[in-house]
Design a protein around this motif. Structure first.
Motif, PDB file in Angstrom:
ATOM      1  N   PRO A 214      -9.098   3.235   6.655  1.00  0.00           N
ATOM      2  CA  PRO A 214      -9.112   3.991   5.389  1.00  0.00           C
ATOM      3  C   PRO A 214      -7.832   3.735   4.592  1.00  0.00           C
ATOM      4  N   GLU A 215      -7.971   3.527   3.291  1.00  0.00           N
ATOM      5  CA  GLU A 215      -6.827   3.306   2.416  1.00  0.00           C
ATOM      6  C   GLU A 215      -5.826   4.454   2.578  1.00  0.00           C
ATOM      7  N   GLY A 216      -4.564   4.097   2.746  1.00  0.00           N
ATOM      8  CA  GLY A 216      -3.512   5.100   2.894  1.00  0.00           C
ATOM      9  C   GLY A 216      -3.280   5.560   4.324  1.00  0.00           C
ATOM     10  N   SER A 217      -4.158   5.179   5.253  1.00  0.00           N
ATOM     11  CA  SER A 217      -3.974   5.559   6.654  1.00  0.00           C
ATOM     12  C   SER A 217      -2.793   4.784   7.239  1.00  0.00           C
ATOM     13  N   LEU A 218      -2.243   5.284   8.332  1.00  0.00           N
ATOM     14  CA  LEU A 218      -1.145   4.590   8.983  1.00  0.00           C
ATOM     15  C   LEU A 218      -1.547   3.162   9.350  1.00  0.00           C
ATOM     16  N   GLU A 219      -2.769   3.006   9.857  1.00  0.00           N
ATOM     17  CA  GLU A 219      -3.248   1.673  10.238  1.00  0.00           C
ATOM     18  C   GLU A 219      -3.281   0.731   9.036  1.00  0.00           C
ATOM     19  N   SER A 220      -3.730   1.221   7.901  1.00  0.00           N
ATOM     20  CA  SER A 220      -3.795   0.415   6.683  1.00  0.00           C
ATOM     21  C   SER A 220      -2.390   0.044   6.205  1.00  0.00           C
ATOM     22  N   ILE A 221      -1.468   0.986   6.284  1.00  0.00           N
ATOM     23  CA  ILE A 221      -0.087   0.739   5.859  1.00  0.00           C
ATOM     24  C   ILE A 221       0.568  -0.310   6.758  1.00  0.00           C
ATOM     25  N   VAL A 222       0.393  -0.179   8.074  1.00  0.00           N
ATOM     26  CA  VAL A 222       0.975  -1.147   9.010  1.00  0.00           C
ATOM     27  C   VAL A 222       0.352  -2.523   8.804  1.00  0.00           C
ATOM     28  N   ASN A 223      -0.954  -2.577   8.623  1.00  0.00           N
ATOM     29  CA  ASN A 223      -1.648  -3.842   8.376  1.00  0.00           C
ATOM     30  C   ASN A 223      -1.047  -4.559   7.168  1.00  0.00           C
ATOM     31  N   LYS A 224      -0.863  -3.825   6.082  1.00  0.00           N
ATOM     32  CA  LYS A 224      -0.309  -4.395   4.856  1.00  0.00           C
ATOM     33  C   LYS A 224       1.153  -4.812   5.069  1.00  0.00           C
ATOM     34  N   LEU A 225       1.909  -3.985   5.765  1.00  0.00           N
ATOM     35  CA  LEU A 225       3.314  -4.287   6.022  1.00  0.00           C
ATOM     36  C   LEU A 225       3.466  -5.585   6.818  1.00  0.00           C
ATOM     37  N   VAL A 226       2.664  -5.752   7.855  1.00  0.00           N
ATOM     38  CA  VAL A 226       2.740  -6.969   8.673  1.00  0.00           C
ATOM     39  C   VAL A 226       2.362  -8.190   7.847  1.00  0.00           C
ATOM     40  N   LYS A 227       1.340  -8.077   7.022  1.00  0.00           N
ATOM     41  CA  LYS A 227       0.946  -9.211   6.178  1.00  0.00           C
ATOM     42  C   LYS A 227       2.046  -9.535   5.164  1.00  0.00           C
ATOM     43  N   ASN A 228       2.677  -8.519   4.592  1.00  0.00           N
ATOM     44  CA  ASN A 228       3.777  -8.748   3.647  1.00  0.00           C
ATOM     45  C   ASN A 228       4.994  -9.335   4.353  1.00  0.00           C
TER      46      ASN A 228
END
Length: 137
Positions: A48-62
């Motif tokens: 889900p957008e904004g979830s911890l999992e989504s944030i970590v996923n985006k952070l690792v890709k960045n």
């Protein structure tokens, strides 16, 4: 980065990296279109957008954008480079500058029976892993 690199054509932004205007790219601006195609076709979880999992996923890709493609760690934004340390199997700690100099593959692999980070440049390691995993991993 391009819309394709962000994931926007698939209706979900998975990489929202905004480089500094004077960013010095190692190999030109990266394009994640092919990698994203496979990611969206084969992923097993939709966070889900904004979830911890989504944030970590985006952070690792960045972080991958920076650590592989931006030569100067002073231009990295995903971590505090003054505090960053990485160690492989309890070895000598490496700082962000060393990782930028030798590359993340060499830093994380080190010396093994089948691979020598000391004998492979950052550019060579990117070619090896880029051709071995042409569609990402």
């Amino acid at each position: 980065l391009s819309e394709e690199s962000s994931g926007q054509p698939y209706g979900e932004v998975i990489r929202d990296y905004e480089p500094l205007t004077d960013t010095r790219w190692r190999f030109g601006t990266p394009n994640y279109a092919r990698v994203n195609t496979l990611y969206f076709q084969h992923r097993s979880k939709i966070h889900p957008e904004g979830s911890l999992e989504s944030i970590v996923n985006k952070l690792v890709k960045n972080w991958e954008v920076e650590s592989h493609h931006i030569a100067d760690p002073k231009q990295w934004k995903t971590m505090d480079i003054t505090k960053f340390q990485a160690m492989l199997n309890g070895g000598t700690p490496a700082n962000a500058q060393l990782m930028a100099d030798i590359g993340p593959y060499n830093l994380l692999l080190g010396e093994t029976d089948d691979y020598s980070a000391a004998a492979v440049t950052l550019e060579e390691s990117n070619k090896i892993f880029g051709s071995t995993f042409a569609d990402g991993f």
